[in-house]
Design a protein around this motif. Sequence first.
Motif: not given
Length: 297
Positions: A253-258
Amino acid sequence: MRREELVDLNAFLTVAEEKSFTRAAARLGTSQSALSHTIRRLETRLGVRLLTRTTRSLAPTDAGERLLGTLGPALASIGEELSALSALRDKPAGTIRITTSAHAARTILWPALHRLLPDYPDIHVELGVHAGFTDIVAERFDAGVRLGEALARDMIATPIGPDLTMAIVGSPDYLARRPAPTCPQDLADHQCINLRMASGGGLYAWELERDGRDIRVRVEGQLAFNNTDMIIEAARAGFGLGFVMEDQVTADIADGRLIRVMAEWCPSFAGYHLYYPSRREHSAAFTVVMEALRYRP
């Protein structure tokens, strides 16, 4: 050497160290007359005088000095060995068997054991990682790990981790193709990745809650797994929404993958507990492991 001879020699050493029958008797927890009798018995057995007594002083004879030269170090060595044996007796040792889920093993048990075990080389731990419920008594486990505090009446539960939260997540690519859900009813319009339960073999109904309202949702989609790591992998690849532990996808979530959706429908709940039979006597090793796992907010 007979036991009483060792007792007599210790009495002689104590008198020589204290230079007083009165102080030596107090130290040994006996009477002065009994101690005098013990020293006379030792001297008679050896056939030599060990102590020179006057009304004002007490000192070892030449024979007494010679005996002290050997006796002092020998008894000191025996005392040190007895202390070492006592420490060995009290040192926790043995094998502790715990049944657990993979998530609890990775996030709770292993970090605690990694810190603990180097200090206790005689403690051995076996973790049985199982997806379903295990009868710890029948399977001869010392303890088990499960969520919440709802246990059989004859079990004790000890919290070993913080409250947990579930998360509904999907990839940016997937959510770009259809509107993000905002309530349980919206899930019917989405591809959802199912979890096949190890216990009973059924598909897990997503447990959601908001404002005191509990709801279980049967979701549908192309994929079902019996492993949450694969659910996360499929969600990353854009195959639909996954319902997993929040801490499993924090980095994604933090990296934007999900992207997380419907967070307000996923309140926290009681975390992992170590449970074990209330009537079983536990070893020192089990107590050490349990205390290392015990959750302290």
